[in-house]
Scaffold this active site. Structure first.
Site, PDB file in Angstrom:
ATOM      1  CD  GLU A   1      -3.642   2.193   3.367  1.00  0.00           C
ATOM      2  OE1 GLU A   1      -3.471   2.464   2.453  1.00  0.00           O
ATOM      3  OE2 GLU A   1      -2.175   1.321   3.980  1.00  0.00           O
TER       4      GLU A   1
ATOM      5  CB  CYS B   1      -0.539  -2.745  -0.430  1.00  0.00           C
ATOM      6  SG  CYS B   1       1.330  -3.151  -0.912  1.00  0.00           S
TER       7      CYS B   1
ATOM      8  CG  HIS C   1       0.132   1.445   1.482  1.00  0.00           C
ATOM      9  ND1 HIS C   1      -0.961   0.220   2.253  1.00  0.00           N
ATOM     10  CD2 HIS C   1       1.505   1.078   0.932  1.00  0.00           C
ATOM     11  CE1 HIS C   1      -0.469  -1.020   1.913  1.00  0.00           C
ATOM     12  NE2 HIS C   1       1.478  -0.644   1.259  1.00  0.00           N
TER      13      HIS C   1
END
Ligand code: MN
Length: 241
Positions: free
Chosen positions: A219, A112, A217
């Site tokens: 994660e 990001c 994202h």
């Protein structure tokens, strides 16, 4: 032995405790690195020149996390009205870390804001706001007010990219919580993935051991999508060698 992965942190003023000024990082980044076999270390966003090589000398890999906008002065532009919040101390801290990591050929995974910082460190520029500057762009900021564990738009990868090899395919549904993106890629960066509107969502640094960046994202998707977990496994593997 677990490789040590430094994760860039941010300034956090949300706490209402004695120490109301905090440095923090989203726990999903930390867990993703840990579950992939890395030893995560949170890096504060105030590092100076004397810290960069000292830290990188002890780290096996660098994970650039998300956060606020970079100040446009870092890529030779003036701030537009639609620019979001900035932290110029973090800009200096992070860009210095990136340069030190590149010089030492350390593995880098940029997420990001991270892909944007990587791009700026290599001399590239950013759109300060997709909605204002890219006609027909999807609502990439859609998920800023929603849960990050939902995917909202596809990304199509170049078939011969490192990212496609790691992820095991070329088309993926991803989440999206950004209002900026890469405008002009920095030196050596290869664009390897885009959204259907042409917005750059993935890059790799050519002729470098391991340096990939994604605009989404991963994660926040590791529990629902094993392919996203493999990105962190790839970082840890690169950091182990
Ligand atoms: Mn997006």
């Amino acid at each position: 032995m677990r490789p040590i992965i430094g994760i860039t942190g941010r300034k956090d003023t949300s706490a209402r405790l004695v120490h109301s000024q905090m440095y923090s990082v989203g726990e999903t980044y930390v867990h993703a690195v840990h579950q992939a076999g890395g030893a995560p270390v949170i890096l504060p966003p105030m590092l100076a020149e004397t810290d960069w090589t000292a830290l990188l000398g002890r780290l096996d890999g660098l994970l650039l996390s998300g956060g606020e906008d970079l100040h446009p002065r870092q890529y030779g532009q003036f701030p537009e009205a639609w620019l979001g919040g900035v932290d110029e101390t973090r800009d200096t801290s992070e860009l210095g870390l990136i340069h030190a990591a590149l010089e030492m050929q350390k593995p880098i995974f940029a997420i990001c804001r991270g892909i944007q910082a990587l791009n700026v460190a290599l001399g590239g520029t950013l759109y300060q706001d997709l909605a204002a500057q890219v006609p027909g762009a999807l609502d990439h900021a859609f998920l800023m007010s929603r849960s990050l564990d939902q995917s909202v738009h596809p990304v199509t990868l170049e078939a011969d990219s490192t990212l496609a090899r790691i992820l095991g395919g070329v088309t993926f549904a991803v989440n999206s919580a950004h209002h900026q993106s890469i405008q002009t890629p920095g030196a050596g960066l290869r664009v390897v993935g885009c959204a259907p509107d042409g917005v750059i969502e993935a890059v790799e640094l050519a002729d470098y051991p391991f340096c990939i960046g994604v605009q989404w994202h991963p994660e926040a998707l590791v529990r629902s999508d094993p392919a996203m977990a493999s990105l962190f496994a790839a970082l840890v593997e690169a950091a182990s060698s």
